[in-house]
Design an enzyme around this catalytic site. Structure first.
Site, short mmCIF file in Angstrom:
data_model
loop_
_atom_site.label_atom_id
_atom_site.label_comp_id
_atom_site.label_asym_id
_atom_site.label_seq_id
_atom_site.Cartn_x
_atom_site.Cartn_y
_atom_site.Cartn_z
N ARG A 1 -30.89 4.14 28.32
CA ARG A 1 -31.17 5.22 28.88
C ARG A 1 -32.87 5.67 28.99
NH1 ARG A 1 -26.94 9.73 27.13
NH2 ARG A 1 -25.62 8.67 27.35
N ARG B 1 -31.88 16.06 25.68
CA ARG B 1 -31.88 15.07 26.25
C ARG B 1 -32.20 15.28 27.76
NH1 ARG B 1 -26.53 12.29 24.11
NH2 ARG B 1 -26.52 12.60 22.66
N LYS C 1 -26.17 16.74 19.62
CA LYS C 1 -27.22 16.60 21.20
C LYS C 1 -27.53 18.10 21.65
CE LYS C 1 -23.92 14.52 22.86
NZ LYS C 1 -22.14 13.42 23.72
N LYS D 1 -28.65 19.94 25.33
CA LYS D 1 -29.01 19.83 27.22
C LYS D 1 -29.24 20.70 28.09
CE LYS D 1 -25.38 15.54 26.71
NZ LYS D 1 -24.25 15.22 27.85
N CYS E 1 -16.85 9.30 35.36
CA CYS E 1 -18.28 8.73 33.92
C CYS E 1 -17.57 7.39 33.60
CB CYS E 1 -17.41 9.08 32.63
SG CYS E 1 -15.47 8.71 31.93
N CYS F 1 -17.43 2.01 27.31
CA CYS F 1 -17.68 2.75 26.45
C CYS F 1 -16.85 3.29 25.38
CB CYS F 1 -17.58 4.59 27.33
SG CYS F 1 -17.43 5.85 26.24
N CYS G 1 -12.18 10.22 28.77
CA CYS G 1 -11.29 10.89 27.67
C CYS G 1 -12.16 12.53 27.99
CB CYS G 1 -11.84 10.75 26.53
SG CYS G 1 -13.84 10.62 26.11
N CYS H 1 -17.41 13.74 30.43
CA CYS H 1 -19.59 13.27 30.94
C CYS H 1 -18.97 13.47 32.45
CB CYS H 1 -19.48 11.63 30.30
SG CYS H 1 -19.50 11.24 28.36
FE1 SRM Z 1 -21.73 11.85 27.91
C1 SRM Z 1 -20.67 10.41 24.38
C2 SRM Z 1 -21.75 8.29 29.07
C3 SRM Z 1 -22.98 13.16 30.54
C4 SRM Z 1 -20.30 14.70 26.79
N1 SRM Z 1 -21.52 9.68 27.03
C5 SRM Z 1 -21.10 9.10 26.07
C6 SRM Z 1 -21.26 7.97 25.38
C7 SRM Z 1 -22.36 7.37 24.85
C8 SRM Z 1 -19.93 7.08 24.59
C9 SRM Z 1 -20.20 7.51 22.93
O1 SRM Z 1 -20.74 7.85 22.16
O2 SRM Z 1 -19.98 6.36 22.90
C10 SRM Z 1 -21.25 7.70 27.04
C11 SRM Z 1 -21.48 5.80 27.45
C12 SRM Z 1 -20.73 5.48 28.21
C13 SRM Z 1 -21.27 3.80 29.05
O3 SRM Z 1 -21.10 2.99 28.52
O4 SRM Z 1 -22.53 4.39 29.67
C14 SRM Z 1 -21.36 8.68 27.92
N2 SRM Z 1 -22.53 11.06 29.50
C15 SRM Z 1 -22.27 9.52 30.14
C16 SRM Z 1 -23.12 9.40 31.24
C17 SRM Z 1 -23.20 8.28 31.77
C18 SRM Z 1 -21.63 9.82 31.99
C19 SRM Z 1 -22.06 8.82 33.94
O5 SRM Z 1 -20.65 8.16 34.33
O6 SRM Z 1 -23.08 9.39 33.94
C20 SRM Z 1 -23.68 10.61 31.00
C21 SRM Z 1 -25.14 10.63 30.92
C22 SRM Z 1 -25.95 11.64 31.29
C23 SRM Z 1 -27.02 11.35 30.57
O7 SRM Z 1 -28.33 10.85 31.53
O8 SRM Z 1 -27.68 11.95 29.71
C24 SRM Z 1 -22.94 11.43 30.16
N3 SRM Z 1 -21.75 13.87 28.65
C25 SRM Z 1 -22.53 14.09 30.21
C26 SRM Z 1 -21.53 15.18 30.16
C27 SRM Z 1 -22.39 15.77 31.72
C28 SRM Z 1 -23.77 16.52 31.09
O9 SRM Z 1 -24.62 16.18 30.25
O10 SRM Z 1 -23.90 17.53 32.27
C29 SRM Z 1 -21.20 15.38 29.05
C30 SRM Z 1 -20.41 17.01 29.07
C31 SRM Z 1 -22.08 18.37 28.55
C32 SRM Z 1 -21.59 18.74 27.29
O11 SRM Z 1 -22.42 17.90 26.85
O12 SRM Z 1 -20.25 18.89 26.68
C33 SRM Z 1 -20.47 14.15 28.03
N4 SRM Z 1 -20.55 12.26 25.86
C34 SRM Z 1 -19.77 13.68 25.90
C35 SRM Z 1 -19.93 14.04 24.86
C36 SRM Z 1 -19.38 15.06 24.46
C37 SRM Z 1 -20.19 16.24 23.24
C38 SRM Z 1 -18.95 17.29 23.02
O13 SRM Z 1 -19.86 18.00 22.74
O14 SRM Z 1 -17.85 16.75 22.02
C39 SRM Z 1 -19.38 13.10 23.83
C40 SRM Z 1 -19.51 12.36 22.55
C41 SRM Z 1 -20.11 12.04 21.65
O15 SRM Z 1 -20.98 12.85 21.54
O16 SRM Z 1 -19.79 11.91 20.58
C42 SRM Z 1 -20.41 11.67 25.17
FE1 SF4 Z 2 -17.34 8.09 27.10
FE2 SF4 Z 2 -15.48 9.07 27.40
FE3 SF4 Z 2 -17.25 10.49 28.23
FE4 SF4 Z 2 -16.22 8.19 29.54
S1 SF4 Z 2 -16.02 10.70 29.09
S2 SF4 Z 2 -17.94 8.26 29.50
S3 SF4 Z 2 -15.25 7.50 28.21
S4 SF4 Z 2 -17.38 9.68 26.66
#
Ligand code: SRM
Ligand code: SF4
Length: 561
Positions: free
Chosen positions: A71, A140, A204, A206, A425, A431, A470, A474
């Protein structure tokens, strides 16, 4: 992995070095050592495996099909045409499934095998870009309104965000030593890091910068938000919001999505100080015992907003002024051409889940390559996985349009508002946390919901649809007027009732249902909406007004007075 293990790994990593060099050199496996799987996130990469192949490989007694997601750190998603061409070449050479624009304006590459990680990182850095701190328990990628409508202040807000992104980088030469062959010098491994210390953040973090009236960054979903306040067309400063976040776990009431609270107003000159204060207060007071409760939103709910604000003001050395008036009129992106204040034009294109490939829908990768070859402005990745071709002279519009049309990038001209406003997402197959499909399911479910809309004369209704594989959220699904949150293969929680400004969370309407049940649940609601809606009333607002769902507390309620 327990919170204690992660905390130990961070603290014992020698400022993010761990044994990454050994793990990368180990030819026996495509994976990294366990601790290095944690540490590589801070370098902008995740170890993954192809979940479509898991069973087959297990039966064949092979290790999982490991590869890495990379990323970028691209504050505000701004990249030059030369960088675009460079990334296109990198994706084509080292990765699978093209380029992917994320919901935080970064690029992701998927499917990079371990042996290619280092050349890929080096190639990205050769494009004057990096991946440092794109993942991990640090700040991030900083999101910034990509909205070209308020072009007068975009440059100033972007510059502020990019500077803040640099300011909040971890202080470690590990990235440069591991990926760019920088020599280790005295002090390597124990660099002084006044912002993060040796244990980094509990979780993390943001930051998003919004420019009203468009809330394309979903600023209230960010740990720390800066909402630009324009007075007489100039940037006066920012309202500051803290404590937003989407992630939750099914069936665990201790975890929940939360919208940020406004805590006051700062001038542009106070941004760095207030951000540093929020980050370091969260570093010191965030929960390091339970990772699921470690985000800033829980620190605020556990210790109190006013208490936390006092911490911030004491650290920043000043008191925040009262928040100033502002108004958002919508979240998401607007598509097509728009003229900026300086006479330059900006074209926002729709990209399905941000995936840029040459595929059945068009030669999108090739088309954007051809555009990058002739474009002299820049590109802006939007926080909704779309793309702005920014700063195009009026005389060049026709040639850009011709390339857009020739490569099937013209979907934004005819797609329904639902399709334009949908986000999914990544989810399967990469993922590791996905419980259900999202990106791969979006086209099919969108077409089926469009059929329902058509049947009720609602095809032009601008409904926000969001799908996550899930509950981590994201795609920021809890801000969708209709959202599907993955529960199991083919099964989702149906969430309804967010507003269209990113100021009210939706609520659970039906749990763990399959596609026929989703469509059956939506059908009568859409029929009622068609018959009973007020002029210009959004679907989410209608569902709340008619009592179909009870909204969770949202920022809109606080701003109403
Ligand atoms: Fe996310 C974890 C993809 C934006 C909340 N996110 C992940 C992981 C890395 C899975 C993992 O931990 O093993 C995913 C990788 C998937 C893959 O195969 O690429 C993943 N997140 C993404 C992306 C690529 C979604 C997309 O389709 O665009 C976004 C990348 C953002 C970036 O460029 O930095 C992405 N993730 C977000 C957002 C939206 C935002 O930031 O505006 C959120 C919700 C906002 C937030 O953070 O509360 C988000 N991602 C999570 C979470 C839940 C965090 C929590 O507080 O519980 C996880 C799981 C974790 O951190 O344990 C997670
Ligand atoms: Fe993976 Fe869940 Fe984030 Fe979708 S919402 S990319 S399934 S961690």
């Amino acid at each position: 992995m327990s919170a204690h293990s992660v905390e130990d790994i961070k603290a014992g990593s020698g400022r993010l070095r761990g044994t990454l060099l050994d793990s990368l050199a180990n030819p026996v496996t495509g994976a990294l050592a366990d601790a290095d799987q944690v540490l590589i996130k801070y370098h902008g990469s995740y170890q993954q495996d192809d979940r479509d192949l898991r069973d087959e490989r297990r039966l064949a007694k092979l290790e999982p099909d490991y590869s890495f997601m990379i990323r970028t750190r691209t504050p505000g998603g701004v990249v030059t045409p030369a960088q675009w061409l460079g990334l296109d070449a990198i994706a084509t050479t080292y990765a699978e499934r093209g380029l992917r624009i994320t919901t935080r304006q970064a690029f992701q590459l998927h499917g990079v095998i371990k042996g290619r990680l280092k050349p890929t990182m080096q190639a990205i850095n050769a494009q004057l870009m990096d991946t440092l701190a794109a993942c991990g328990d640090v700040n991030r990628n900083v999101a910034v309104a990509a909205n070209p409508h308020e072009s007068r202040v975009h440059a100033a807000v972007y510059a502020q965000a990019a500077a803040l992104s640099d300011h909040l980088l971890p202080n470690s030469r590990a990235y440069y030593e591991i990926w760019l062959d920088e020599e280790r010098v005295a002090g390597s491994g124990s660099e002084d890091d006044p912002i993060y210390g040796s244990a980094y953040l509990p979780r993390k973090f943001k930051i998003g910068f919004a420019i009203p009236p468009v809330n394309d960054v979903d600023v209230f979903a960010q740990d720390l938000g800066f909402i630009a306040v324009l007075e007489d067309g100039e940037l006066a400063g920012y309202n500051v919001s803290i404590g937003g976040g989407m992630g939750a776990s099914h069936g665990d009431p201790e975890t929940y999505p939360r919208l940020a609270d406004l805590i006051g107003f700062v001038t542009p000159g106070q941004v760095t100080a207030v951000a540093t204060a929020v980050v370091t207060a969260q570093r010191d007071f965030g929960n390091r015992e339970v990772r699921k409760r470690a985000r800033l939103k829980y620190t605020l709910d556990d210790r109190g907003l006013d208490w936390f604000k006092q911490q911030v003001e004491a650290r920043a050395g000043f008191t925040l002024s009262p928040a100033r008036p502002f108004a958002f009129d919508h979240s998401g992106d607007r598509f097509g051409w728009v003229e900026g204040h300086d006479g330059a034009w900006h074209l926002t294109l729709r990209l399905l889940s941000g995936r840029i490939l040459d595929g059945p829908d068009g030669a999108h990768l090739t088309g954007l390559r051809e555009i990058a070859k002739v474009h002299a402005g820049d590109f802006r990745l939007t926080p909704n996985q779309n793309l702005v071709i920014a700063s195009v002279p009026a005389a060049q519009r026709a040639s850009i349009d011709a390339l857009v049309d020739a490569h099937g990038l013209d979907g934004f001209r005819s797609a329904s508002p639902l399709r334009l406003k949908s986000i999914a997402c990544v989810a399967l197959p990469t993922c590791g946390l996905a419980m259900a499909e999202a990106e791969r399911y979006l086209p099919a479910i969108t077409a089926k919901i469009e059929s329902l809309l058509d049947a009720h004369g609602l095809i032009d209704a601008p409904i926000i649809l969001r799908i996550s594989g899930c509950p981590n959220g994201c795609s920021r699904p809890y801000l969708g007027e209709i959202a599907l949150v993955g529960k199991a293969p083919g099964r989702y929680n149906l969430m309804l009732g967010a507003d269209h400004r990113g100021q009210r969370l939706n609520a659970l309407y039906r749990e763990n249902i399959d596609e026929p049940q989703i469509l059956a649940a939506l059908d009568p609601l859409l029929a009622d909406y068609a018959a009973q809606r007020h002029p210009a009333e959004g679907f989410g607002d209608f569902l709340v007004r008619t009592g179909v769902v009870t909204p969770r507390i949202g920022i809109s309620l606080e701003l109403a007075s």
